[in-house]
Design an enzyme around this catalytic site. Structure first.
Site, PDB file in Angstrom:
ATOM      1  N   ASP A  31       0.917  -1.218  -0.144  1.00  0.00           N
ATOM      2  CA  ASP A  31       0.107  -0.050   0.055  1.00  0.00           C
ATOM      3  C   ASP A  31       0.946   1.344   0.181  1.00  0.00           C
ATOM      4  O   ASP A  31       2.032   1.317   0.624  1.00  0.00           O
ATOM      5  CB  ASP A  31      -0.973  -0.036   1.207  1.00  0.00           C
ATOM      6  CG  ASP A  31      -2.101   0.921   1.068  1.00  0.00           C
ATOM      7  OD1 ASP A  31      -2.312   1.303  -0.005  1.00  0.00           O
ATOM      8  OD2 ASP A  31      -2.677   1.180   2.115  1.00  0.00           O
ATOM      9  N   ASN A  80       1.222   3.535  -3.017  1.00  0.00           N
ATOM     10  CA  ASN A  80       1.629   3.910  -4.315  1.00  0.00           C
ATOM     11  C   ASN A  80       1.361   5.376  -4.618  1.00  0.00           C
ATOM     12  O   ASN A  80       2.014   6.242  -5.086  1.00  0.00           O
ATOM     13  CB  ASN A  80       1.285   2.931  -5.425  1.00  0.00           C
ATOM     14  CG  ASN A  80       2.096   1.659  -5.421  1.00  0.00           C
ATOM     15  OD1 ASN A  80       2.965   1.428  -4.411  1.00  0.00           O
ATOM     16  ND2 ASN A  80       1.580   0.737  -6.105  1.00  0.00           N
ATOM     17  N   ARG A 118       0.302   7.817  -2.571  1.00  0.00           N
ATOM     18  CA  ARG A 118       0.528   8.680  -1.688  1.00  0.00           C
ATOM     19  C   ARG A 118       2.334   9.179  -2.037  1.00  0.00           C
ATOM     20  O   ARG A 118       2.778  10.353  -1.889  1.00  0.00           O
ATOM     21  CB  ARG A 118       0.512   8.108  -0.165  1.00  0.00           C
ATOM     22  CG  ARG A 118      -0.883   8.762   0.469  1.00  0.00           C
ATOM     23  CD  ARG A 118      -1.160   8.081   1.407  1.00  0.00           C
ATOM     24  NE  ARG A 118      -1.341   6.573   1.373  1.00  0.00           N
ATOM     25  CZ  ARG A 118      -1.708   5.763   2.252  1.00  0.00           C
ATOM     26  NH1 ARG A 118      -1.414   6.131   3.656  1.00  0.00           N
ATOM     27  NH2 ARG A 118      -1.800   4.621   2.085  1.00  0.00           N
ATOM     28  N   TRP A 119       3.061   7.985  -2.350  1.00  0.00           N
ATOM     29  CA  TRP A 119       4.484   8.165  -2.832  1.00  0.00           C
ATOM     30  C   TRP A 119       4.582   9.175  -3.875  1.00  0.00           C
ATOM     31  O   TRP A 119       5.253  10.044  -3.867  1.00  0.00           O
ATOM     32  CB  TRP A 119       4.899   6.764  -3.231  1.00  0.00           C
ATOM     33  CG  TRP A 119       6.307   6.802  -3.682  1.00  0.00           C
ATOM     34  CD1 TRP A 119       7.297   6.647  -2.541  1.00  0.00           C
ATOM     35  CD2 TRP A 119       6.936   7.130  -4.968  1.00  0.00           C
ATOM     36  NE1 TRP A 119       8.613   6.794  -3.403  1.00  0.00           N
ATOM     37  CE2 TRP A 119       8.360   6.854  -4.884  1.00  0.00           C
ATOM     38  CE3 TRP A 119       6.408   7.352  -6.338  1.00  0.00           C
ATOM     39  CZ2 TRP A 119       9.256   7.126  -5.814  1.00  0.00           C
ATOM     40  CZ3 TRP A 119       7.058   7.371  -7.293  1.00  0.00           C
ATOM     41  CH2 TRP A 119       8.572   7.293  -7.092  1.00  0.00           C
ATOM     42  N   HIS A 166       2.431   3.491  -9.006  1.00  0.00           N
ATOM     43  CA  HIS A 166       2.148   2.200  -9.229  1.00  0.00           C
ATOM     44  C   HIS A 166       3.318   1.492 -10.157  1.00  0.00           C
ATOM     45  O   HIS A 166       3.994   0.185  -9.791  1.00  0.00           O
ATOM     46  CB  HIS A 166       0.958   1.998 -10.113  1.00  0.00           C
ATOM     47  CG  HIS A 166      -0.544   2.505  -9.495  1.00  0.00           C
ATOM     48  ND1 HIS A 166      -0.575   1.799  -8.170  1.00  0.00           N
ATOM     49  CD2 HIS A 166      -1.397   3.007  -9.637  1.00  0.00           C
ATOM     50  CE1 HIS A 166      -1.633   2.569  -7.506  1.00  0.00           C
ATOM     51  NE2 HIS A 166      -2.233   3.287  -8.620  1.00  0.00           N
ATOM     52  N   SER A 216      -7.824  -5.351  -4.949  1.00  0.00           N
ATOM     53  CA  SER A 216      -8.978  -5.994  -4.085  1.00  0.00           C
ATOM     54  C   SER A 216     -10.096  -5.513  -4.822  1.00  0.00           C
ATOM     55  O   SER A 216     -10.370  -5.043  -5.747  1.00  0.00           O
ATOM     56  CB  SER A 216      -8.980  -4.985  -2.681  1.00  0.00           C
ATOM     57  OG  SER A 216      -9.539  -3.770  -3.088  1.00  0.00           O
ATOM     58  N   THR A 217     -11.158  -6.594  -4.405  1.00  0.00           N
ATOM     59  CA  THR A 217     -12.403  -6.576  -4.963  1.00  0.00           C
ATOM     60  C   THR A 217     -13.147  -5.118  -4.684  1.00  0.00           C
ATOM     61  O   THR A 217     -14.308  -4.719  -5.322  1.00  0.00           O
ATOM     62  CB  THR A 217     -13.443  -7.466  -4.333  1.00  0.00           C
ATOM     63  OG1 THR A 217     -13.385  -7.413  -2.999  1.00  0.00           O
ATOM     64  CG2 THR A 217     -13.312  -8.913  -4.712  1.00  0.00           C
ATOM     65  N   LEU A 226      10.070 -21.266  -5.201  1.00  0.00           N
ATOM     66  CA  LEU A 226       9.039 -20.281  -4.636  1.00  0.00           C
ATOM     67  C   LEU A 226       7.709 -20.151  -5.106  1.00  0.00           C
ATOM     68  O   LEU A 226       7.675 -20.325  -6.353  1.00  0.00           O
ATOM     69  CB  LEU A 226       9.688 -18.876  -4.578  1.00  0.00           C
ATOM     70  CG  LEU A 226       8.515 -17.883  -4.236  1.00  0.00           C
ATOM     71  CD1 LEU A 226       8.629 -17.719  -2.606  1.00  0.00           C
ATOM     72  CD2 LEU A 226       9.257 -16.436  -4.701  1.00  0.00           C
ATOM     73  N   ARG A 239      -4.939  -1.920   8.901  1.00  0.00           N
ATOM     74  CA  ARG A 239      -6.174  -2.706   8.721  1.00  0.00           C
ATOM     75  C   ARG A 239      -5.766  -3.808   7.547  1.00  0.00           C
ATOM     76  O   ARG A 239      -4.687  -3.683   6.912  1.00  0.00           O
ATOM     77  CB  ARG A 239      -7.165  -1.777   8.330  1.00  0.00           C
ATOM     78  CG  ARG A 239      -6.949  -1.070   7.034  1.00  0.00           C
ATOM     79  CD  ARG A 239      -8.275   0.051   6.690  1.00  0.00           C
ATOM     80  NE  ARG A 239      -7.781   0.783   5.692  1.00  0.00           N
ATOM     81  CZ  ARG A 239      -7.394   2.102   6.002  1.00  0.00           C
ATOM     82  NH1 ARG A 239      -7.696   2.635   6.959  1.00  0.00           N
ATOM     83  NH2 ARG A 239      -7.294   2.873   4.877  1.00  0.00           N
ATOM     84  N   GLU A 246       1.398 -13.273  12.251  1.00  0.00           N
ATOM     85  CA  GLU A 246       1.894 -12.482  12.760  1.00  0.00           C
ATOM     86  C   GLU A 246       1.695 -10.835  12.095  1.00  0.00           C
ATOM     87  O   GLU A 246       2.128 -10.984  10.935  1.00  0.00           O
ATOM     88  CB  GLU A 246       3.555 -12.739  12.956  1.00  0.00           C
ATOM     89  CG  GLU A 246       3.647 -13.860  14.061  1.00  0.00           C
ATOM     90  CD  GLU A 246       3.051 -13.324  15.677  1.00  0.00           C
ATOM     91  OE1 GLU A 246       3.143 -12.366  16.027  1.00  0.00           O
ATOM     92  OE2 GLU A 246       2.391 -14.302  16.214  1.00  0.00           O
TER      93      GLU A 246
END
Ligand code: IPE
Ligand code: IPE
Ligand code: MG
Length: 237
Positions: free
Chosen positions: A22, A24, A26-27, A39, A67-68, A133, A191, A204
């Site tokens: 999260d 991008n 604001r950057w 982005h 996200s949806t 991976l 959140r 965690e």
């Protein structure tokens, strides 16, 4: 070589790392640039973090990409994001394959534009036999939606009989993935924003104020080092 080996030993108990990438927008804003520049910069961070996670011997890496709820954004930004994903999946395909990375996707992929669906399918096919991976991109992903979709599939398979937790788990978007040990969120928000709702109940959590385009392998390393000190109890003693 020896360093990587040592690191793999130290990091032995991190199987699955999940990241909410999260910040991008604001950057970019901070730099007086349009959001899309954030982005673009975010993509270059993805490349480095995939490599670092692999070097650390992490087995599963899930990256929250769309996200949806992100459909609520302006059409132009949504379209840009899908184009950016397509472009970079294509660009990175050979490299990921060469590195034995198995690329998977979680979310309602059939609702994405066809050009992106096609690239996703090609990537899945290209890398499906790779044993390194597992890199999971969560695209058009919502944790609640995933649970509802899984319950419906389980229900279909099971006739009228009661559904249990194991069955729901079996029908999650990407099966056979251990729950994330660590969930990281950048940008200072604290959140989950509908990420891995089923899977993250005992993860965690790490929140960092760094914006995703500024996040780097040292930040990741610090978090993984700190994780070694956390006591996980899973409700026991
Ligand atoms: C994360 O950055 C990328 C996506 C959600 C697609 P944002 O675009 O949410 O950036 P901020 O939160 O507006 O800074
Ligand atoms: C979460 O970020 C989704 C992704 C990183 C893909 P958002 O920027 O969409 O989350 P909110 O709206 O701040 O909760
Ligand atoms: Mg955001």
């Amino acid at each position: 070589m020896a360093r990587i080996f040592l690191h793999k030993l130290i990091m032995r108990n991190i199987k699955h790392l999940a990241i909410i990438m999260d910040g991008n927008g604001r950057w970019a804003k901070k730099k007086g640039l349009p959001r899309i520049e954030g982005h673009k910069r975010g993509v270059s961070v993805i490349k480095k973090i995939v490599q670092s996670a692999d070097d650390m011997g992490i087995k599963y890496l899930t990256l929250y990409s769309f996200s949806t709820e992100n459909w609520k954004r302006p059409k132009s930004e949504v379209k840009f994001l899908f184009k950016l994903m397509e472009e970079n999946l294509k660009k990175e395909a050979e490299n990921l394959h060469k590195n034995n990375i198995h690329v998977l996707f979680a979310g309602r992929i059939d609702e994405l534009p066809l050009f992106l669906q096609k690239t996703i399918l090609e990537m899945k096919n290209l890398t499906r036999k790779n044993t390194g991976l597992r890199l999971i991109f969560a695209i058009n992903y919502g944790g609640r939606q995933e649970i509802v979709d899984a319950v419906n599939k389980a229900f279909e398979m099971n006739g009228n009989k009661k559904i249990d937790k194991d069955m729901v788990r079996k029908f999650l978007y990407v099966p056979d993935v251990p729950d994330p040990d660590i969930v990281i969120r950048t940008s200072g928000e604290q959140r989950m924003s509908n990420f891995l709702t089923w899977q993250s109940v005992y993860s965690e959590l790490y929140f960092t104020s760094k914006l995703w385009p500024d996040f780097d392998r040292n930040d990741l390393k610090r978090i993984c080092d700190d994780y070694q000190k956390r006591k996980r109890r899973f409700g026991g003693l």
